[in-house]
Each structure stands twice: as structure tokens, then as C-alpha cells.
Design an enzyme around this catalytic site. Structure first.
Site, PDB file in Angstrom:
ATOM      1  N   LEU A 299      34.344  19.162  36.219  1.00 40.61           N
ATOM      2  CA  LEU A 299      32.499  18.990  36.013  1.00 40.61           C
ATOM      3  C   LEU A 299      31.916  18.324  36.308  1.00 40.61           C
ATOM      4  CD1 LEU A 299      30.225  21.424  36.376  1.00 40.61           C
ATOM      5  CD2 LEU A 299      30.003  20.744  33.916  1.00 40.61           C
ATOM      6  N   TYR A 359      36.567  28.040  38.894  1.00 44.11           N
ATOM      7  CA  TYR A 359      36.923  29.247  38.348  1.00 44.11           C
ATOM      8  C   TYR A 359      37.246  29.826  37.170  1.00 44.11           C
ATOM      9  CZ  TYR A 359      41.891  31.029  38.989  1.00 44.11           C
ATOM     10  OH  TYR A 359      43.101  32.131  39.107  1.00 44.11           O
ATOM     11  N   THR A 393      54.069  31.280  43.838  1.00 44.60           N
ATOM     12  CA  THR A 393      53.496  31.316  44.322  1.00 44.60           C
ATOM     13  C   THR A 393      53.078  29.658  46.123  1.00 44.60           C
ATOM     14  OG1 THR A 393      51.279  31.196  43.874  1.00 44.60           O
ATOM     15  CG2 THR A 393      51.847  33.040  44.223  1.00 44.60           C
TER      16      THR A 393
HETATM   17  P1  NAD Z   1      47.188  32.907  47.905  1.00 45.54           P
HETATM   18  O1  NAD Z   1      46.310  31.599  48.159  1.00 45.54           O
HETATM   19  O2  NAD Z   1      48.430  32.567  47.754  1.00 45.54           O
HETATM   20  O3  NAD Z   1      46.840  34.230  47.880  1.00 45.54           O
HETATM   21  C1  NAD Z   1      45.337  34.751  47.847  1.00 45.54           C
HETATM   22  C2  NAD Z   1      44.800  35.040  49.468  1.00 45.54           C
HETATM   23  O4  NAD Z   1      43.352  35.737  49.195  1.00 45.54           O
HETATM   24  C3  NAD Z   1      44.706  34.835  50.444  1.00 45.54           C
HETATM   25  O5  NAD Z   1      45.781  35.726  51.429  1.00 45.54           O
HETATM   26  C4  NAD Z   1      43.679  34.219  51.023  1.00 45.54           C
HETATM   27  O6  NAD Z   1      43.404  34.374  52.183  1.00 45.54           O
HETATM   28  C5  NAD Z   1      43.305  35.199  50.464  1.00 45.54           C
HETATM   29  N1  NAD Z   1      41.139  34.928  50.711  1.00 45.54           N
HETATM   30  C6  NAD Z   1      41.246  33.773  49.927  1.00 45.54           C
HETATM   31  N2  NAD Z   1      39.777  34.097  50.633  1.00 45.54           N
HETATM   32  C7  NAD Z   1      39.221  35.414  51.260  1.00 45.54           C
HETATM   33  C8  NAD Z   1      38.168  35.706  51.336  1.00 45.54           C
HETATM   34  N3  NAD Z   1      37.412  34.868  51.300  1.00 45.54           N
HETATM   35  N4  NAD Z   1      37.974  37.313  52.125  1.00 45.54           N
HETATM   36  C9  NAD Z   1      39.767  37.955  52.328  1.00 45.54           C
HETATM   37  N5  NAD Z   1      40.058  37.325  51.963  1.00 45.54           N
HETATM   38  C10 NAD Z   1      40.504  35.969  51.316  1.00 45.54           C
HETATM   39  O7  NAD Z   1      46.707  33.371  46.076  1.00 45.54           O
HETATM   40  P2  NAD Z   1      47.931  33.995  45.487  1.00 45.54           P
HETATM   41  O8  NAD Z   1      48.337  32.989  43.976  1.00 45.54           O
HETATM   42  O9  NAD Z   1      48.416  34.745  45.433  1.00 45.54           O
HETATM   43  O10 NAD Z   1      46.656  34.821  44.353  1.00 45.54           O
HETATM   44  C11 NAD Z   1      46.448  35.852  44.323  1.00 45.54           C
HETATM   45  C12 NAD Z   1      45.421  35.781  43.122  1.00 45.54           C
HETATM   46  O11 NAD Z   1      46.142  35.250  41.665  1.00 45.54           O
HETATM   47  C13 NAD Z   1      43.930  35.126  43.059  1.00 45.54           C
HETATM   48  O12 NAD Z   1      42.618  36.186  42.676  1.00 45.54           O
HETATM   49  C14 NAD Z   1      44.100  34.257  41.641  1.00 45.54           C
HETATM   50  O13 NAD Z   1      43.185  33.541  41.317  1.00 45.54           O
HETATM   51  C15 NAD Z   1      45.564  35.113  40.884  1.00 45.54           C
HETATM   52  N6  NAD Z   1      45.976  34.268  40.204  1.00 45.54           N
HETATM   53  C16 NAD Z   1      47.226  33.466  40.588  1.00 45.54           C
HETATM   54  C17 NAD Z   1      47.884  32.769  39.810  1.00 45.54           C
HETATM   55  C18 NAD Z   1      49.727  31.967  40.406  1.00 45.54           C
HETATM   56  O14 NAD Z   1      49.969  31.571  39.177  1.00 45.54           O
HETATM   57  N7  NAD Z   1      49.442  32.419  41.765  1.00 45.54           N
HETATM   58  C19 NAD Z   1      48.169  32.386  39.171  1.00 45.54           C
HETATM   59  C20 NAD Z   1      46.639  33.281  37.855  1.00 45.54           C
HETATM   60  C21 NAD Z   1      45.719  34.249  38.492  1.00 45.54           C
END
Ligand code: NAD
Length: 452
Positions: A299, A359, A393
Site C-alpha cells: 500500500l 486486488y 496460468t
Molecule cells: P489471465 O491474465 O491469464 O487472463 C485474464 C484475461 O482477462 C486476459 O485474457 C485479459 O486480456 C483479460 N482482460 C484484462 N483486462 C480486460 C479488460 N479491460 N477487458 C476485457 N478483458 C480483459 O488471468 P487468469 O489467471 O486466467 O485469471 C482469470 C480470473 O481469475 C481473474 O479475474 C483473476 O483475478 C482470477 N483469479 C486467478 C487466479 C489464478 O491463480 N490464476 C487466482 C484467483 C483468481
């Protein structure tokens, strides 16, 4: 890629891991259309409101019900390997009654096979009839979560709170929990309420004829969600930013859906989404808000731009799109009756995380969205969220090595989950027979120690 898991399951690796007491990640059994849901019969126990419907549901789901062991105190035969142990605890209305849990589970818990399932069904404590019953029903949570932590070899344990009157609304939930679809979900408390349940014509393609919107669908978890909803029969509108256009088209083609290039934070995004869905498809049945970003800093070092960017993508856009989809136009809102809204939260939104005040704020806000909308839309649509833990991922591959290894191992499964694990959980929410599954936040985290 999880090289440690491959090592731990090799001959020499098993020996080293055992000797040193290291985490031992078991290869999880995931859904496959060519294999039965479980690797063994279901042993049923307990006595309550659900005993009657349970047998029928398990039979319809193609699960064998095992005959009860001759006497409870007699250990099950060593060669008996159960796929699941399911206990109807809705009849437990006193502290003394909790003894029934021990009597059923203790003799047979060792006979649960690899990737076995434990499901306890109870009554939501606030809907019980007496102080004694409320205490006993609340106690089930500690039992189930501890069983989840004790199970080895990919086993999972859940508590399902079935509201009075919801006895016939549990089938989609039991089918999910008693299968490889819930491989990375453990230690959860799920609520099922009374609802008019729409059973699908074909349980293998429950979303036939439905339209789904998935944001952030070009890669990672979003691409897996598009794939699983497409597999289940939906036409999937895959949305992502124009910069991801090529990958997005590839995913849309693969799942037989269509691509919509759009930044969800753009001022006209909600209107364009509604126009696209109503103009081309006459509305939408399932909306999955998956697009998300991280901009980590503690922060003290976080500038306002990082804060604003994360809030805009992860929370504000979802709220604006929801309001646009629900706004009454001619013939009602774009979200069709028995619609589904699914948010993607995170365990960081439950437990908090260093460097993620922005976040975690947004991911806790997603839970607030579930609470508020599930009440507002009850009977007309459902709103739920997944809270993933460590999922393999691009997002988690970018995490520094030591933090990444800690995230991977600090859970009951000693491994990260796969995007498909999150997608299968969302497909359960999206299922037309899940009308009673409303207002839930289900962690897909292998029972992570964070925020447990
Ligand atoms: P990632 O970064 O691989 O994919 C996210 C996708 O969202 C990307 O394709 C990106 O282009 C798209 N995106 C970003 N900003 C955008 C916008 N303004 N408009 C349209 N599309 C947009 O991430 P991920 O790991 O596949 O995560 C997917 C979701 O799961 C997210 O909400 C993330 O916070 C959540 N999450 C992931 C994890 C993890 O371990 N990977 C854990 C907890 C939560």
C-alpha cells in the site's frame, strides 16, 4: 508446470518424499466423458430429510450405492474401496446426535479410494428449529473441514446445507461434488435453497440452446470456462480486449462460439454488450465475469493508477455490465429468466494478501455483489462466485519462484489447480438444474491454508 508433482509420483520420488515428510501431491482424477463419475460405489449413511431423495439422485447419476457394512462397528473389508461416503446429517438435532458422524465415518474412512469424496448434508443452522439443533448443525462444519485436511490421495470433503423444502433441488450439486468435476474443490460449505428446478433433457449437454458470455476468454481460466460451457452445449460469446484478438478468435472457433473484442472498462462497454447479446442472440442465459488484472504493490508504494486500473477491470465493470443486463428494456432485461451471473473472486478477497490491497478489495467486492444481487434476483436468476486459490496460468507463472512454490503447496492437495477446475465449478453454477444454488462463494483452492 509442476515438475515437483511428477517427481513425487515417480518411484524414487515417492521414496524420498515419504522419508523426508515432504508434500505429496496426488494426480487428481478429473472429469472424462468415457469414465464413470467415481472409481467405486457410494456408501450412504445417516438418517434425515434427504434419505429418500438421495438414493434416487445417485441412481439417476449412474452412481452405484454400496450395501451397508453388516455392523457399524465392524470395519469394512480391506478390499472394499468406496468412491464416496455420503452422510445425511439433517436428522442430527442435538450434541449427542453428533456421535452418529463418528459411528458412520470412523470405521470406513480408510476404505475411501483414491480421489474419493466425502459429502455431509445438513440444514442451514439459521433455519433449524431449536437451540440444540442449531449448535449441532453448525458443528458439522468443523467435522467436514477437518476430514478434508486428513484425506490423502486427492480426496475431498464438503458440507452441503440443504434448506427445508430444497430436498428435490440437490441433484446438480451432488453430481458435481461426486465426480472429477470437483477435483480441486475441498472443505467447502455449499448452500442449496428451495427452487423450481429445470432438469435438462440431456445431462451431458445441459446448456443446449443457451447463450453464455465469458469475459477475459482469450486465455487462462477464461478460455477454459468458454471451453467447458461450450462442451455443455452453450453458444459462448467470448469477450476480450482487442489486443488479444487473435487468441480470442482461436478460442471462439475452438468452442464453436463467437468473439467480441471489447475493453470492459470502456464507457460504452455495457451498452455494446447488451446490444450484441440482444441483437444477435435475443438475450443471454449465463454471464461469467472472469476478466481480471493484478497490479501488485504494498500500500505504501501503490500509486493511484494501479489502484484505479484494478478497481475498473475487476469490480466496477462487472457492476455496470450487470445493471445494463438487468435494466428493463422492451420485453424485459437482456438476462433471460432462470439466468445465471457468475463472478470470479479470489481467496485473496477472503484472506487478504500482501501487496494486493487493490486486488483483494475488488475480489471482496465481488463477494458483496453476490450477496446483494442474489437477494435482489432470487427466484428470477442466481448469482454466485468462485474464489480460486493457486491456479496454473500465465498470471501465476509470473509470480516469483518461492512465493509461487508456497502458493502451490500450502493446501490439502499440495498442488496448484488447473483452469478447468474453476471452469467446472462455474458450469455447475450455470447448470439449469442449479436454480437452488444462489448466493454461494465456492473456493476452488484445494482447501488452501490461506483464509481457511
Ligand atoms: P489471465 O491474465 O491469464 O487472463 C485474464 C484475461 O482477462 C486476459 O485474457 C485479459 O486480456 C483479460 N482482460 C484484462 N483486462 C480486460 C479488460 N479491460 N477487458 C476485457 N478483458 C480483459 O488471468 P487468469 O489467471 O486466467 O485469471 C482469470 C480470473 O481469475 C481473474 O479475474 C483473476 O483475478 C482470477 N483469479 C486467478 C487466479 C489464478 O491463480 N490464476 C487466482 C484467483 C483468481
Amino acid at each position: 508446470m509442476d515438475r515437483y508433482r511428477s517427481f513425487a509420483n515417480s518411484g524414487v520420488g515417492r521414496f524420498v518424499v515419504g522419508k523426508l515428510g515432504l508434500p505429496s501431491p496426488y494426480p487428481l482424477r478429473r472429469h472424462s466423458p468415457t469414465r464413470p463419475p467415481l472409481d467405486g460405489p457410494v456408501l450412504l449413511g445417516g438418517c434425515g430429510r434427504l434419505v429418500g431423495s438421495l438414493r434416487a439422485v445417485l441412481g439417476a447419476a449412474g452412481l452405484d450405492v454400496a450395501p451397508e457394512p453388516a455392523r457399524a462397528e465392524e470395519p469394512a473389508r480391506a478390499e472394499e474401496r468406496y468412491g464416496a461416503l455420503v452422510f445425511d446429517a439433517t436428522g442430527i438435532d442435538s450434541v449427542e446426535g453428533l456421535r452418529g458422524l463418528h459411528a458412520f465415518f470412523q470405521p470406513v474412512i480408510r476404505s475411501l479410494g483414491p480421489c474419493g469424496r466425502v459429502v455431509v448434508l445438513g440444514t442451514p443452522p439459521e433455519l433449524t428449529g431449536s437451540t440444540d439443533e442449531r449448535i449441532a448443525q453448525r458443528a458439522l462444519e468443523g467435522f467436514t473441514r477437518s476430514v478434508g485436511k486428513e484425506l490423502r490421495r486427492g480426496g475431498t470433503a464438503q458440507l452441503v446445507h440443504v434448506a427445508p423444502g430444497a430436498e428435490d433441488a440437490v441433484e446438480s450439486t451432488l453430481r458435481f461434488l461426486l465426480s472429477g468435476r470437483s477435483a480441486y474443490v475441498s472443505g467447502q460449505v455449499v448452500r442449496v435453497g428451495p427452487a423450481d428446478v429445470e432438469a435438462p433433457r440431456d445431462w451431458d449437454r445441459p446448456l443446449d440452446g443457451k447463450v453464455a458470455l465469458v469475459t477475459g476468454a482469450s486465455r487462462g481460466i477464461g478460455a477454459a470456462i468458454a471451453e467447458v460451457l461450450g462442451r455443455d452445449g452453450a453458444h459462448v460469446v467470448c469477450l476480450d480486449v482487442p489486443a488479444q484478438g487473435e487468441e480470442l478468435s482461436r478460442v471462439a472457433n475452438r468452442v464453436g462460439g463467437s468473439a467480441l473484442q471489447l475493453d470492459v472498462t470502456a464507457a460504452d462497454a455495457p451498452a455494446r454488450i447488451v446490444e450484441h447479446l440482444t441483437g444477435r442472440h435475443g438475450g443471454v442465459d449465463v454471464v461469467v465475469h472472469n476478466a481480471g488484472i493484478t497490479r501488485d504493490r504494498t500500500l505504501a508504494r501503490m500509486d493511484a493508477d494501479r489502484w484505479d486500473a484494478v478497481v475498473a477491470v475487476n469490480l466496477a465493470s462487472q457492476q455496470r455490465v450487470n445493471e445494463a443486463l438487468l435494466a428493463e428494456g422492451s420485453g424485459g432485461g437482456a438476462l433471460r429468466p432462470n439466468g445465471r451471473i457468475v463472478g470470479v473472486s479470489s481467496i485473496a478477497g477472503i484472506a487478504g494478501n500482501v501487496g494486493q490491497t487493490n486486488y483483494a478489495t475488488t475480489k471482496a467486492g465481488v463477494i458483496g455483489m453476490v450477496d446483494a444481487l442474489s437477494e435482489r434476483l432470487a427466484g428470477r436468476a442466481t448469482v454466485n462466485a468462485v474464489a480460486p486459490g493457486f491456479i496454473e496460468t500465465a498470471m501465476t507463472a509470473a509470480v516469483p519462484l518461492l512465493i509461487r512454490e508456497a502458493g502451490r503447496r500450502m493446501n490439502s492437495m499440495s498442488q496448484g489447480g488447473l483452469p478447468v477446475d474453476v471452469a467446472e465449478t462455474i458450469a455447475w453454477f450455470a447448470h439449469p438444474a442449479s436454480s437452488g444454488v444462489n448466493g454461494n462463494v465456492v473456493r476452488v483452492c484445494g482447501q488452501s491454508l490461506l483464509g481457511a
